[in-house]
Motif scaffolding. Structure first.
Motif, PDB file in Angstrom:
ATOM      1  N   THR A   1       0.272  -1.108   0.338  1.00 42.53           N
ATOM      2  CA  THR A   1      -0.037   0.141  -0.070  1.00 42.53           C
ATOM      3  C   THR A   1       0.703   1.326  -0.320  1.00 42.53           C
ATOM      4  O   THR A   1       1.912   0.849   0.027  1.00 42.53           O
ATOM      5  CB  THR A   1      -0.534   0.251   1.172  1.00 42.53           C
ATOM      6  OG1 THR A   1      -0.076   0.181   2.094  1.00 42.53           O
ATOM      7  CG2 THR A   1      -1.748  -0.615   1.549  1.00 42.53           C
TER       8      THR A   1
ATOM      9  N   GLY B   1      -2.855  11.097  -1.855  1.00 42.77           N
ATOM     10  CA  GLY B   1      -2.901   9.674  -2.286  1.00 42.77           C
ATOM     11  C   GLY B   1      -4.322   9.334  -0.790  1.00 42.77           C
ATOM     12  O   GLY B   1      -3.635   9.808   0.579  1.00 42.77           O
ATOM     13  N   ASP B   2      -4.389   8.488  -0.757  1.00 42.99           N
ATOM     14  CA  ASP B   2      -4.633   7.527  -0.288  1.00 42.99           C
ATOM     15  C   ASP B   2      -3.756   6.254   0.615  1.00 42.99           C
ATOM     16  O   ASP B   2      -3.488   5.949  -0.597  1.00 42.99           O
ATOM     17  CB  ASP B   2      -6.137   6.997  -0.523  1.00 42.99           C
ATOM     18  CG  ASP B   2      -6.521   6.016   0.931  1.00 42.99           C
ATOM     19  OD1 ASP B   2      -6.379   5.898   1.741  1.00 42.99           O
ATOM     20  OD2 ASP B   2      -7.749   5.276   0.395  1.00 42.99           O
TER      21      ASP B   2
ATOM     22  N   ALA C   1      -4.016   2.690  -0.475  1.00 43.71           N
ATOM     23  CA  ALA C   1      -4.183   2.758  -1.155  1.00 43.71           C
ATOM     24  C   ALA C   1      -3.193   1.620  -2.646  1.00 43.71           C
ATOM     25  O   ALA C   1      -2.296   2.160  -1.404  1.00 43.71           O
ATOM     26  CB  ALA C   1      -4.215   3.869  -3.110  1.00 43.71           C
TER      27      ALA C   1
ATOM     28  N   ALA D   1      -0.714   8.731  -5.708  1.00 42.93           N
ATOM     29  CA  ALA D   1      -0.510   9.489  -4.656  1.00 42.93           C
ATOM     30  C   ALA D   1       1.064  10.208  -4.653  1.00 42.93           C
ATOM     31  O   ALA D   1       2.375   9.937  -5.755  1.00 42.93           O
ATOM     32  CB  ALA D   1       0.090   8.319  -3.682  1.00 42.93           C
TER      33      ALA D   1
END
Length: 278
Positions: free
Chosen positions: A8, A36-37, A40, A100
């Motif tokens: 991730t 970004g996450d 993700a 990201a």
């Protein structure tokens, strides 16, 4: 990182921040995850010096999930991220492209190893210690080291030019071209604030970027001052990209990692100048 689940953004950030601790960043800096996450998944990573529009487009074109840069996108406060401004447009492009953005800036400058270690490796300089040590003395900005075999300033300047990516700015040196160079101080990025440290270190040459006229001439006027080698800012920090790539490869060997070769140096044309005597 566990191979049982996808890597991730948070995993990649953890690996990079272990190598480049955020606590080493200057208080004015903006480092870490910008866009970004954290949850993700990451399969492809692009690493570059600058998050400029052409690099953002390269990341999207390469279908990268994470863009890692040395320079921050949002170093100073902003009041809007509308697409009518370059930085706002970059943020929208990254989000829409599912990319990201992570930055390691002054923390990467000070880390051990960090930006200046990567520059030293590229130049064949064996590092001894930081130029401006912090804390326990193993971290800090800049490095001092030695060449395995002494050589002239002329030849050393050629060494630097051969080792770094080409730019319009090129590589220039100040001092006696035949001066023997063995001990080297260097600092990736703009380093004229540490000219006094290079003099105090008793080195033969100081390699850095963005040297200005008055600090350089004042430095050279000092008795026994080391010679200077001035390179383009982007070129001096580009070797760090391969170092950051190695950090991620060690943490997650199956990631697809690319170092950008897009030249984001500000200058596009270089031409020697000359004047007719009046």
């Amino acid at each position: 990182m566990t191979p049982a689940r996808p890597v991730t953004v948070a995993d990649a950030v953890a690996a990079l921040e272990a190598a480049y601790p955020p606590a080493l960043a200057q208080d004015w800096d903006a480092v870490g995850l910008t866009v970004g996450d954290p949850a993700a998944p990451v399969r492809r990573v692009l690493i570059a010096v600058d998050p400029l529009p052409e690099v953002v487009e390269e990341a999207i074109s390469d279908e990268a999930d994470l863009l890692v840069t040395h320079h921050p996108l949002l170093l100073r406060g902003v009041h809007a991220v509308a697409t009518t401004a370059p930085k706002g447009s970059a943020i929208h492009r990254l989000i829409r492209g599912g990319v990201a953005l992570f930055t390691a800036h002054t923390n990467a400058d000070a880390a051990d190893p960090g930006v200046s270690d990567a520059l030293a490796d590229a130049l064949g300089v064996t590092v001894e210690r930081p130029l401006a040590p912090e804390g326990d003395g193993t971290v800090g900005v800049g490095r001092i080291g030695t060449l395995s075999t002494p050589e002239s300033l002329r030849r050393f300047t050629e060494r630097v030019a051969d080792a770094l990516p080409a730019t319009a700015w090129g590589v220039r040196s100040a001092g006696d071209p035949e001066k023997t160079i063995r001990r080297v101080a260097l600092s990736g990025g703009a380093g004229d604030s540490m000219l006094h440290l290079a003099r105090a270190a008793g080195v033969d040459v100081y390699v850095t970027a963005d040297l200005r006229h008055h600090p350089a001439t004042d430095h050279l006027a000092e008795p026994g001052a080391p010679a200077l080698v001035d390179v383009a800012h982007w070129a001096s920090e580009h070797p760090w990209c391969a170092q950051a790539a190695a950090v991620l490869r060690r943490a997650a060997p199956h990631l697809e990692i690319t170092v950008s070769t897009t030249r984001t140096d500000a200058w596009t044309v270089g031409q020697p100048s000359g004047a007719v005597n009046a």
